[in-house]
Write an enzyme that holds these catalytic residues in place. Structure first.
Site: not given
Ligand code: ACO
Length: 329
Positions: A116, A256, A286
């Protein structure tokens, strides 16, 4: 003779027609519009549909539009650099295919992969070619068909990504505008949190890797989230400090677009108010290498010559960094 600076003199994007909404995703995996909107800020994303269409097709459309807009003939372009994690093929470079499809015949071209952060790394690489004085018209393309590496049975990742391409033209200038400075860093130990398990030389494709769904993005969201906020804000603040730019003198922060909460937290840490932070994640999700130029394209009419912009990104690698750019038109 003083070296020229490299200025962005045009920006143009390409978005595939198909809109994948949160409502449609609700039919595909166990998720809700409410979860996706509140946890990520994304409402919809574009998907490139159609047999035989790839990253280079979006890139070529963006480049053709860019050259039209700038009044530059394809044969005037010296160099095309494409930042992508979803090349059409492992080789040749997607930049070569983009050049071919856009009728660019007199340029050399290749790809860069910094996940990214790729567009920022590519922008500074291309800028140094322009600053050398040897190259006058350089195109940087950020393009990704993320839908080709997203597992649409995995709710943790499939809601996040979209497809798009966006290109900028870099030209030399003697004015105090353009790419001014940058600050980049990499931490390879971060690969454990964000990678694709198979398909490379470590684990070439086999029936087993396909059955194990290892040709898709693997991401530990929370670990990536924490790093993203600290590193994007940290690199941006270091860069601003090194160049004596207080937050009040920033016209725009261009982060980003990975998650609305990451964008807001980065702005807060940097002391930049929300109205000065470019955001379009709600429309595109993204798009990896296309997010930052797509922001510039969307906000182009609000930009003024001399505006101080900080562009910042974080991605797989881990890679991260920031660029100080003075808008040139
Ligand atoms: N719908 C419903 N529930 C979901 C979903 C979904 N789409 N996805 C995850 N959940 C659930 C999980 O299973 C978890 O449930 P549990 O508590 O029963 O286990 C709960 O939601 C919380 O999950 P978390 O992973 O803690 O959610 P978080 O608030 O961290 O959000 C996310 C997840 C959106 C992926 C976030 O962590 C994020 O944006 N991370 C960074 C992404 C990023 O910046 N990537 C870098 C660039 S990508 C690249 O370089 C290719």
């Amino acid at each position: 003779m003083t070296r020229p600076r490299a200025a962005i003199t045009a920006v143009h994007g390409h978005l595939p027609d198909y809109i994948l909404t949160n409502q449609e995703l609700e039919q595909m995996v166990d998720t809700t519009d409410e979860w996706i909107s509140t946890r990520t800020g994304i409402k919809e994303r574009r998907i490139l549909k159609g047999e035989g269409l790839a990253t280079s097709d979006m890139g070529a459309e963006a480049v053709k539009g860019l050259l039209d807009k700038a009044g530059v003939r394809p044969d005037e372009v010296d160099f095309v650099l494409c930042a992508t994690v979803t090349p059409d093929m492992k080789f040749p470079a997607t930049a070569n295919l983009i050049s071919h499809k856009a009728g660019i015949l007199n340029a050399f071209s290749y790809d860069m992969n910094a996940a990214c952060s790729g567009f920022l790394y590519a922008l500074t690489t291309a800028a140094s070619f322009v600053e050398s004085g040897k190259y006058k018209k350089v195109v940087v393309v950020g393009a990704d068909k993320m839908s080709s590496i997203v597992d649409y049975t995995d709710r943790q990742t499939c809601v996040l990504f979209g497809d798009a391409a966006c290109a900028v033209l870099l030209e030399p200038t003697t004015e105090e505008v353009g790419v001014m400075d940058h600050q980049f860093a990499t931490d390879g130990s971060g690969y454990v949190h964000l990678h694709m398990k198979a398909g490379g030389s470590l684990k070439p494709p086999t029936y087993d890797t396909i059955d194990a769904r290892e040709h898709y993005i693997y991401q530990e969201g929370q670990a990536v989230f924490k790093f993203a906020v600290t590193k994007m804000a940290g690199a941006s603040l270091d860069l601003m400090k090194a160049n004596n730019i207080p937050a009040e003198e920033l016209a725009w922060l261009v982060p980003h677009q990975a998650n609305m909460r990451i964008i807001e937290a980065t702005g807060r840490r940097m002391g930049v108010p929300n109205e000065k932070v470019m955001v379009n994640i709600q429309k595109y999700g993204n798009t990896t290498n296309a997010t930052i130029p797509l922001c510039l394209w969307d906000y182009e009419k609000q930009l003024n010559k001399g505006d101080n912009l900080i562009l910042t990104a974080f991605g797989g690698g881990f890679t991260w960094g920031a660029i100080w750019l003075k808008w040139a038109y």
